[in-house]
Scaffold this motif. Structure first.
Motif, short mmCIF file in Angstrom:
data_model
loop_
_atom_site.label_atom_id
_atom_site.label_comp_id
_atom_site.label_asym_id
_atom_site.label_seq_id
_atom_site.Cartn_x
_atom_site.Cartn_y
_atom_site.Cartn_z
N GLY A 219 57.90 50.77 64.43
CA GLY A 219 56.68 50.05 64.08
C GLY A 219 55.67 50.93 63.37
N ASN A 220 55.18 50.47 62.22
CA ASN A 220 54.16 51.15 61.44
C ASN A 220 54.56 52.56 61.01
N SER A 221 55.87 52.80 60.88
CA SER A 221 56.34 54.08 60.35
C SER A 221 56.32 54.09 58.83
N THR A 222 56.09 52.94 58.22
CA THR A 222 55.94 52.83 56.77
C THR A 222 54.63 52.12 56.47
N LEU A 223 54.13 52.32 55.27
CA LEU A 223 52.86 51.73 54.88
C LEU A 223 53.07 50.34 54.28
N TRP A 224 52.05 49.53 54.30
CA TRP A 224 52.04 48.20 53.69
C TRP A 224 50.95 48.21 52.61
N ALA A 225 51.06 47.34 51.63
CA ALA A 225 50.10 47.37 50.52
C ALA A 225 50.06 46.04 49.79
N SER A 226 48.95 45.80 49.13
CA SER A 226 48.87 44.80 48.07
C SER A 226 49.02 45.56 46.76
N TRP A 227 49.10 44.82 45.64
CA TRP A 227 49.31 45.48 44.35
C TRP A 227 48.45 44.86 43.27
N VAL A 228 48.01 45.71 42.36
CA VAL A 228 47.29 45.28 41.17
C VAL A 228 48.11 45.68 39.96
N ILE A 229 48.32 44.73 39.05
CA ILE A 229 49.05 44.97 37.81
C ILE A 229 48.10 44.73 36.65
N VAL A 230 47.99 45.71 35.75
CA VAL A 230 47.10 45.59 34.60
C VAL A 230 47.92 45.74 33.32
N ASP A 231 47.83 44.73 32.47
CA ASP A 231 48.48 44.74 31.15
C ASP A 231 47.39 44.52 30.11
N ASP A 232 46.83 45.63 29.62
CA ASP A 232 45.67 45.56 28.72
C ASP A 232 44.56 44.75 29.40
N ALA A 233 44.18 43.62 28.82
CA ALA A 233 43.08 42.83 29.38
C ALA A 233 43.51 41.95 30.56
N LEU A 234 44.82 41.77 30.73
CA LEU A 234 45.32 40.91 31.81
C LEU A 234 45.35 41.68 33.13
N ARG A 235 44.75 41.08 34.15
CA ARG A 235 44.73 41.69 35.48
C ARG A 235 45.27 40.70 36.51
N VAL A 236 46.26 41.16 37.28
CA VAL A 236 46.94 40.32 38.25
C VAL A 236 46.88 41.00 39.62
N PHE A 237 46.63 40.20 40.66
CA PHE A 237 46.64 40.70 42.04
C PHE A 237 47.77 40.04 42.81
N PHE A 238 48.50 40.84 43.59
CA PHE A 238 49.58 40.36 44.45
C PHE A 238 49.29 40.85 45.86
N SER A 239 49.11 39.93 46.79
CA SER A 239 48.59 40.29 48.11
C SER A 239 49.63 40.89 49.04
N GLY A 240 50.94 40.61 48.84
CA GLY A 240 51.87 40.91 49.91
C GLY A 240 51.43 40.13 51.14
N ASP A 241 51.56 40.74 52.32
CA ASP A 241 51.09 40.13 53.56
C ASP A 241 49.81 40.80 54.01
N THR A 242 48.86 40.02 54.49
CA THR A 242 47.59 40.60 54.92
C THR A 242 46.75 39.61 55.70
N GLY A 243 45.99 40.13 56.64
CA GLY A 243 44.91 39.37 57.22
C GLY A 243 43.68 39.50 56.34
N TYR A 244 42.64 38.76 56.68
CA TYR A 244 41.41 38.86 55.90
C TYR A 244 40.64 40.11 56.35
N PHE A 245 40.10 40.85 55.37
CA PHE A 245 39.33 42.05 55.70
C PHE A 245 38.41 42.39 54.52
N ASP A 246 37.51 43.34 54.75
CA ASP A 246 36.52 43.70 53.72
C ASP A 246 37.16 44.33 52.49
N GLY A 247 38.41 44.76 52.62
CA GLY A 247 39.07 45.41 51.50
C GLY A 247 39.19 44.55 50.26
N PHE A 248 39.22 43.24 50.42
CA PHE A 248 39.31 42.38 49.24
C PHE A 248 38.09 42.57 48.34
#
Length: 370
Positions: A219-248
């Motif tokens: 348990g928790n031996s690896t990290l979890w993450a969301s991801w941001v992909i930027v293609d010039d002006a295009l910006r995409v967010f991929f949440s993965g799994d997450t609860g709600y928190f101030d990080g957004f």
């Protein structure tokens, strides 16, 4: 260590736990024993965990899975090759296929019949993938959010290994891939806020509030993450799994605004509020991120909670409408233009709502009720 002992150690997660402790000096997210959230996750006793497992297996209410498979749009290799850049195809759950700069990128690939460590027990797919695994085009990269079974399927990843150039993972998840036989030169492991640029695209691992593990002791031996992909002006967010928190809000301030945000909306429950968001929180996360279009994911493919399978779509649709948020709900296999998304149909309403028996024991082969 004998080969038998090594195999048992890997199966129980002892090997992964040891590797995880070795990462303690590489990440501020690590406390010396395991990875942690910014806001510590409340301790949950074994009793609560066992009650949740019992309810999920035996006391499932009606309607948590469709009575017949939802219709998907079948995809072919020729269709994908002909698709314009900045196209997105949802393949199920959190598996998204992006076409960017003529190359394909796949998130959290799960093509297996079940999201489970077992072949005959565990959450079973509602529908077949829109395209067979063998028919996928070569991938420039696979992007992984964490190592849970509904986001990282071992057989799928191994099948993709020969035709995938790079695997982008949070810390520790890449070590799992290497242990499975993935060429280490293909694996890039990132901590939160670390970025890599490939072919002019920028990929940043961003915080999430979740947990990890695939067995008893890792348990928790690896990290979890969301991801941001930027293609010039295009910006995409991929949440993965997450609860709600101030990080957004922080992600939105540092890397937003986002043209399209793919945010989890499904597998939520009052029993586990810290690691999955209610639809109201999904919508608020989108606002915090400064998103333009919201696409709800983590739904429509596996029975992972106690809510009706259509409920995430219905709730988030109503909430988005009330707050004036542009919402896209493409069906599985339907192309979405990332520059000019369309709203999509309410395809989940096409499935009959015939409910005759409780869905308990759905997870066990030979005793499925729908």
């Amino acid at each position: 260590m004998t080969s038998i002992t090594a195999s048992i150690s890997r199966a129980l997660g002892l090997t992964a736990a040891r590797r995880g402790r070795e990462l303690s000096h590489t990440s501020p997210q690590h406390d010396g024993e395991r990875f942690c959230n910014v806001k510590p996750r409340p301790a949950e006793g074994m009793g609560k965990t066992l009650r949740i497992m019992w309810n999920m297996i035996v006391n499932k209410p009606r309607g948590t899975a469709p009575v017949e498979p939802p219709a998907v749009l079948t995809l072919t290799r020729a269709q994908l090759d002909a698709a314009p850049d900045r196209s997105l195809f949802r393949l199920g759950h959190s598996t998204l296929l992006f076409k960017l700069r003529g190359e394909f990128w796949l998130t959290d690939p799960v093509f297996g019949e079940r999201a489970s460590p077992f072949r005959n027990v565990g959450p079973k797919r509602f529908h077949a993938p829109p395209i067979a695994l063998a028919d996928l085009p070569p991938l420039r990269g696979v992007i992984l959010s964490h190592d849970h079974y509904d986001h990282l399927d071992r057989e799928t990843v191994l099948a993709l290994a020969a035709t995938t150039d790079v695997f982008l993972t949070p810390l520790g998840v890449g070590d799992r891939l290497i242990e499975w036989g993935i060429d280490a030169s293909k694996v890039r492991q990132l901590d939160w806020w670390q970025s890599v640029e490939l072919d002019g695209l920028a990929f940043t691992a961003t915080p999430a509030q979740h947990f990890s593990g695939r067995s008893l002791f890792d348990g928790n031996s690896t990290l979890w993450a969301s991801w941001v992909i930027v293609d010039d002006a295009l910006r995409v967010f991929f949440s993965g799994d997450t609860g709600y928190f101030d990080g957004f809000r922080t992600i939105g301030e540092r890397l937003g605004p986002f043209d399209v945000a793919f945010i989890e909306t499904g597998a939520y429950d009052a029993q586990w509020p810290y690691v999955h968001m209610q639809p109201e929180e999904t919508v608020q996360a989108h606002v915090d991120l400064r998103g333009r279009w919201l696409v709800p994911i983590h739904n429509g493919t596996f029975d992972l909670a106690m809510h009706r399978w259509q409920e995430p779509f219905e709730r988030v649709t109503g909430l988005a409408l009330a707050r004036g948020i542009a919402l896209a709900t493409p069906r599985m296999g339907e192309r979405l233009n990332l520059v000019e998304p369309h709203r999509g149909d309410k395809w989940w309403r096409e499935v009959p709502e015939v409910e005759t028996v409780k869905t308990g024991w759905r997870w066990c082969a030979g005793r499925e009720s729908s």
